[in-house]
Design a protein around this motif. Structure first.
Motif, mmCIF file in Angstrom:
data_model
loop_
_atom_site.group_PDB
_atom_site.id
_atom_site.type_symbol
_atom_site.label_atom_id
_atom_site.label_comp_id
_atom_site.label_asym_id
_atom_site.label_seq_id
_atom_site.Cartn_x
_atom_site.Cartn_y
_atom_site.Cartn_z
ATOM 1 N N LYS A 120 0.700 -1.242 0.142
ATOM 2 C CA LYS A 120 -0.106 -0.003 0.001
ATOM 3 C C LYS A 120 0.736 1.289 -0.069
ATOM 4 O O LYS A 120 0.293 2.455 0.243
ATOM 5 C CB LYS A 120 -0.920 0.022 1.306
ATOM 6 C CG LYS A 120 -2.060 -1.175 0.962
ATOM 7 C CD LYS A 120 -3.052 -1.058 2.097
ATOM 8 C CE LYS A 120 -3.944 -2.267 1.664
ATOM 9 N NZ LYS A 120 -5.143 -2.337 2.522
ATOM 10 N N PRO A 141 -8.425 12.997 -14.424
ATOM 11 C CA PRO A 141 -7.741 12.077 -13.413
ATOM 12 C C PRO A 141 -6.240 12.261 -13.428
ATOM 13 O O PRO A 141 -5.745 12.707 -14.446
ATOM 14 C CB PRO A 141 -8.452 10.765 -14.017
ATOM 15 C CG PRO A 141 -8.612 11.056 -15.302
ATOM 16 C CD PRO A 141 -9.238 12.590 -15.648
ATOM 17 N N GLU A 144 -0.812 7.087 -13.526
ATOM 18 C CA GLU A 144 0.132 6.304 -12.455
ATOM 19 C C GLU A 144 1.560 6.604 -12.610
ATOM 20 O O GLU A 144 2.125 6.619 -13.678
ATOM 21 C CB GLU A 144 -0.369 4.772 -12.629
ATOM 22 C CG GLU A 144 -1.853 4.540 -12.232
ATOM 23 C CD GLU A 144 -2.515 3.285 -11.901
ATOM 24 O OE1 GLU A 144 -1.300 2.451 -12.372
ATOM 25 O OE2 GLU A 144 -3.428 3.006 -11.556
ATOM 26 N N ARG A 148 4.972 2.918 -9.533
ATOM 27 C CA ARG A 148 3.998 2.305 -8.887
ATOM 28 C C ARG A 148 4.054 0.900 -8.442
ATOM 29 O O ARG A 148 3.566 0.391 -7.711
ATOM 30 C CB ARG A 148 2.585 2.915 -9.506
ATOM 31 C CG ARG A 148 1.549 2.970 -8.480
ATOM 32 C CD ARG A 148 0.165 3.429 -9.159
ATOM 33 N NE ARG A 148 -0.517 3.868 -8.258
ATOM 34 C CZ ARG A 148 -1.779 3.229 -7.981
ATOM 35 N NH1 ARG A 148 -1.970 1.826 -8.623
ATOM 36 N NH2 ARG A 148 -2.679 3.459 -7.056
ATOM 37 N N LYS A 177 -0.295 4.126 -2.048
ATOM 38 C CA LYS A 177 -0.919 3.667 -2.922
ATOM 39 C C LYS A 177 -2.375 3.775 -2.967
ATOM 40 O O LYS A 177 -2.623 2.565 -2.436
ATOM 41 C CB LYS A 177 -0.192 2.412 -3.515
ATOM 42 C CG LYS A 177 -0.412 1.715 -4.822
ATOM 43 C CD LYS A 177 0.383 0.412 -4.935
ATOM 44 C CE LYS A 177 0.574 -0.287 -6.151
ATOM 45 N NZ LYS A 177 1.315 -1.603 -6.241
ATOM 46 N N ILE A 178 -3.092 4.523 -3.643
ATOM 47 C CA ILE A 178 -4.495 4.661 -3.225
ATOM 48 C C ILE A 178 -5.215 4.482 -4.821
ATOM 49 O O ILE A 178 -5.414 3.531 -5.130
ATOM 50 C CB ILE A 178 -4.905 5.752 -2.645
ATOM 51 C CG1 ILE A 178 -3.954 5.887 -0.937
ATOM 52 C CG2 ILE A 178 -6.420 5.772 -1.978
ATOM 53 C CD1 ILE A 178 -4.305 7.044 0.031
ATOM 54 N N ASP A 179 -5.424 5.779 -5.303
ATOM 55 C CA ASP A 179 -6.335 5.778 -6.638
ATOM 56 C C ASP A 179 -5.900 6.963 -7.472
ATOM 57 O O ASP A 179 -6.399 8.033 -6.882
ATOM 58 C CB ASP A 179 -7.741 5.837 -5.857
ATOM 59 C CG ASP A 179 -8.557 5.665 -7.268
ATOM 60 O OD1 ASP A 179 -8.070 5.756 -8.541
ATOM 61 O OD2 ASP A 179 -9.889 5.876 -6.993
ATOM 62 N N ALA A 181 -7.176 8.005 -9.884
ATOM 63 C CA ALA A 181 -8.536 8.622 -10.572
ATOM 64 C C ALA A 181 -9.461 9.220 -9.563
ATOM 65 O O ALA A 181 -10.283 9.423 -9.984
ATOM 66 C CB ALA A 181 -9.118 7.264 -11.387
ATOM 67 N N SER A 182 -9.016 8.981 -8.308
ATOM 68 C CA SER A 182 -10.319 9.541 -7.278
ATOM 69 C C SER A 182 -10.427 11.001 -7.446
ATOM 70 O O SER A 182 -9.749 11.760 -7.739
ATOM 71 C CB SER A 182 -9.520 9.358 -6.041
ATOM 72 O OG SER A 182 -10.369 9.980 -4.886
ATOM 73 N N ARG A 188 -5.286 10.818 -4.480
ATOM 74 C CA ARG A 188 -4.241 10.325 -5.682
ATOM 75 C C ARG A 188 -2.745 10.322 -5.326
ATOM 76 O O ARG A 188 -2.129 11.099 -5.096
ATOM 77 C CB ARG A 188 -4.324 11.484 -6.673
ATOM 78 C CG ARG A 188 -5.696 11.608 -7.217
ATOM 79 C CD ARG A 188 -5.681 12.528 -8.476
ATOM 80 N NE ARG A 188 -7.228 12.667 -8.860
ATOM 81 C CZ ARG A 188 -7.646 13.469 -9.542
ATOM 82 N NH1 ARG A 188 -6.832 14.304 -10.394
ATOM 83 N NH2 ARG A 188 -8.788 13.605 -9.912
ATOM 84 N N ASP A 189 -2.507 9.022 -4.623
ATOM 85 C CA ASP A 189 -1.231 8.647 -4.115
ATOM 86 C C ASP A 189 -0.359 9.633 -3.420
ATOM 87 O O ASP A 189 0.658 10.240 -4.182
ATOM 88 C CB ASP A 189 -0.284 8.093 -5.486
ATOM 89 C CG ASP A 189 -0.817 6.589 -5.884
ATOM 90 O OD1 ASP A 189 -2.037 6.308 -5.461
ATOM 91 O OD2 ASP A 189 -0.287 6.062 -6.735
ATOM 92 N N TRP A 244 -8.435 6.376 5.595
ATOM 93 C CA TRP A 244 -7.773 5.464 4.584
ATOM 94 C C TRP A 244 -6.521 4.918 5.580
ATOM 95 O O TRP A 244 -6.247 3.540 5.505
ATOM 96 C CB TRP A 244 -7.275 5.727 3.350
ATOM 97 C CG TRP A 244 -6.724 4.709 2.384
ATOM 98 C CD1 TRP A 244 -7.275 4.063 1.459
ATOM 99 C CD2 TRP A 244 -5.312 4.289 2.278
ATOM 100 N NE1 TRP A 244 -6.519 3.026 0.871
ATOM 101 C CE2 TRP A 244 -5.346 3.601 1.113
ATOM 102 C CE3 TRP A 244 -4.285 4.890 2.899
ATOM 103 C CZ2 TRP A 244 -4.186 2.937 0.986
ATOM 104 C CZ3 TRP A 244 -3.023 4.239 2.471
ATOM 105 C CH2 TRP A 244 -2.980 3.255 1.480
#
Ligand code: ATP
Ligand code: MG
Length: 560
Positions: A120, A141, A144, A148, A177-179, A181-182, A188-189, A244
């Motif tokens: 993560k 968005p 990556e 990553r 390491k999340i998302d 595209a959030s 976003r990371d 999170w």
């Protein structure tokens, strides 16, 4: 059973009472006040302090003081000490619960390693500019990072070597390491560790990597067993990130974050960065300049902890940002000082008055009330003699209509003394009035005429032979704009008349030896307090606040 309990005072108390009912968070209340030691506390912080310590007290819980010191380049032990002093002065106590986020550096490092092991978190070699670019925007968005999908082993190795100082500042970071595209950019990371070779005020050179605030803050709360983590609205979008971290790391009974509106005050800036600018550029004399909205500035100006706490209570807590009128703060102050400040007489802009028919060698002790609001504060003696000072403003050679104070041929009352009548006006060679000649009526001692005749004004005075000299500093708003924070350059709307220093002032002798910080009402002039610049030879006073809100008057007049 018909127990009546006061209703919750605001939405935070409602949440807390609900949590106590449902058993969320162990039925405990544990809050904290978490300043970053990068500046002095201001009145906005007082709101957060009263809220956190107040809730703990109300619900039988605890409140910690924790310094969020994760950004060594801006922090200083001077600020740590000042913050502690200010909180104590406000009347709050953290007992033995004084903490520093820097105390948790080792554990935070271990949390980061744990995230790496779970896949993560990863080490990223993009430059800061690239990271920003990869993050995307509110409408696009993110992308990556090419790093990553590094293996856990490689990440563990690189992170350990970041700590060991093998890489230059800014060359690598640890990201969650999340998302990418959030819709929430915070997810976003986000960066959780960076390389920074800056010595820390507590850990020295032990670390060359530092956790980011967003990582350290929720985990410090968790480590301290905080149940309700109160913060200002701008952190609302960070809450999903905090949650999170807490969930990924399996924190039991995680703190519940609740956001409230920050305090903004009219004619005031509240950001530490801007306050620091005022200090550094010399627009004020320091963090404790009596014109500053800092706690130390307000204290030096003569504000009382009681008045500040009362103000924080009255403004309450809400979910929407607004600007509170500074007049409300001053109102709370006047209410408090009216009760406690002894009345005395002082002349700020002296005009010499010789009472020609008063015996040259006579000195009478006039009895004066210390506080008409509170008879238990007693009386004092004020000496009266042939030569006195009155306020220059209290005389007009050619009085306009509605000016009822002293004028040629006119009679007024001297507070606690006699009626006097002006018989002559003495001028210097430039025509400036330098002295008045008056007569007094010995029958009017104590301020009443046996024949029942009235005067329209009562003025204050000091006996010239007995008065003690002083310097008096008058203050006005520091800014001319209601919302200076809106201006591109706050220094462009500084009020050039925010400080006026009067050096030829005279005080009644009972003020000799007045201690630093003591409060007085100078009759008719306002509330004043003794400044630390005072010496045994010469007292210096600050005007804390005028007796009435003269701005409200002027603004109303302007509108008429
Ligand atoms: P500033 O924005 O003035 O620099 P800050 O938020 O960076 O302040 P911190 O030291 O992080 O300062 O603040 C400590 C606590 O005080 C935080 O919980 C913060 O939310 C709260 N706080 C800061 N400013 C205000 C304010 N104007 N009103 C209410 N609470 C505030
Ligand atoms: Mg902050």
């Amino acid at each position: 059973m018909n127990e009546t309990k006061p209703a919750p005072a605001n939405f935070i108390e409602e949440i807390i009472e609900e949590d106590l009912r449902t058993g969320r968070g162990d039925r405990r209340i544990h809050t904290r006040f978490p300043p970053e030691p990068n500046g002095y506390l201001h009145i906005g912080h007082a709101k957060a302090i009263c809220l956190n310590f107040g809730l703990a007290a109300k619900y039988g819980g605890l409140c910690n003081l924790r310094f969020d010191d994760t950004n060594p380049s801006k922090e200083d032990p001077e600020y740590v000490e000042a913050i502690k002093e200010d909180i104590r002065w406000l009347g709050f106590d953290w007992d033995d619960r004084l903490y520093f986020a820097s105390d948790y550096f080792e554990r935070l490092y271990e949390f980061a390693v744990q995230l790496i092991k779970m896949g993560k978190a990863y080490v990223c070699d993009l430059s800061p500019e690239e990271i920003k670019e990869y993050r995307g925007t509110l409408t696009e968005p993110g992308r990556e990072s090419p790093y990553r999908n590094r293996s856990v082993e490689e990440n563990l190795d690189l992170f350990a070597r970041m700590r060991a100082g093998e890489f230059p500042d800014g060359s690598r970071v640890l990201l969650a390491k999340i998302d990418m595209a959030s819709p929430n950019l915070n997810l976003r990371d986000p960066v959780i560790y960076r390389i920074l070779r800056v010595p820390h005020h507590r850990t020295g050179r032990k670390w060359c990597i530092y956790p980011m605030y967003d990582f350290a803050h929720p985990l410090s709360d968790a480590l301290e067993g905080i149940t309700h983590s109160l913060c200002t609205l701008e952190f609302e979008d960070h809450r999903p990130l905090y949650d999170w971290f807490l969930e990924a790391l399996g924190i039991e009974n995680p703190p519940r974050q609740i956001e409230f509106a920050r305090l903004n005050l009219s004619y005031t800036v509240m950001s530490k960065r801007k306050l620091l600018q005022l200090v550094k550029e010399g627009h004020v004399r320091g963090w404790d300049d009596p014109r500053m909205p800092t706690i130390s500035g307000l204290r030096r100006r003569g504000y009382t902890p009681e008045a500040i706490r009362d103000f924080c209570e009255r403004i309450g807590v809400a979910k929407a940002n607004s600007i509170v009128d500074i007049a409300l703060l001053e109102h709370c102050l006047r209410e408090d000082l009216n009760r406690r400040a002894p009345r005395v007489m002082a002349v700020l802009r002296p005009l010499r008055v010789v009472i020609e028919n008063y015996p040259p060698d006579l000195v009478e002790e006039m009895e004066a009330l210390n506080n008409p609001e509170d008879p238990s504060m007693g009386t004092r003696k004020v000496p009266f003699s042939r030569v006195i000072y009155i306020e220059r403003d209290d005389f007009r050679e050619d009085p306009p209509p509605k000016f009822y104070r002293l004028a040629p041929g006119r009679e007024v009352r001297l507070r606690y003394a006699y009626f006097i009548k002006c018989t002559d006006v003495i001028k210097d060679e430039n025509g400036k009035i330098i002295e008045l000649r008056c007569t007094y009526d010995p029958e009017t001692r104590g301020g009443r005429a046996p024949d029942g005749r009235q005067v329209k004004a009562t003025i204050h005075w000091v006996s010239a032979a007995h008065a003690i000299p002083a310097e008096i500093r008058l203050y006005d708003r520091l800014f001319t704009k209601e919302n200076p924070a809106e201006e591109e350059d706050i220094t462009a709307c500084l009020n050039p008349k925010s400080l006026e220093v009067l050096t030829d002032c005279w005080l009644e002798p009972s003020l000799a030896g007045a201690p630093v910080g003591a409060h007085y009402q100078f009759e008719r002039l306002g509330y004043f307090c003794v400044d630390p610049d005072s010496t045994p030879e010469r007292l210096v006073f600050n005007r804390t606040v005028e007796l009435r809100d003269s701005w409200a008057k002027i603004e109303k007049k302007g509108a008429e």
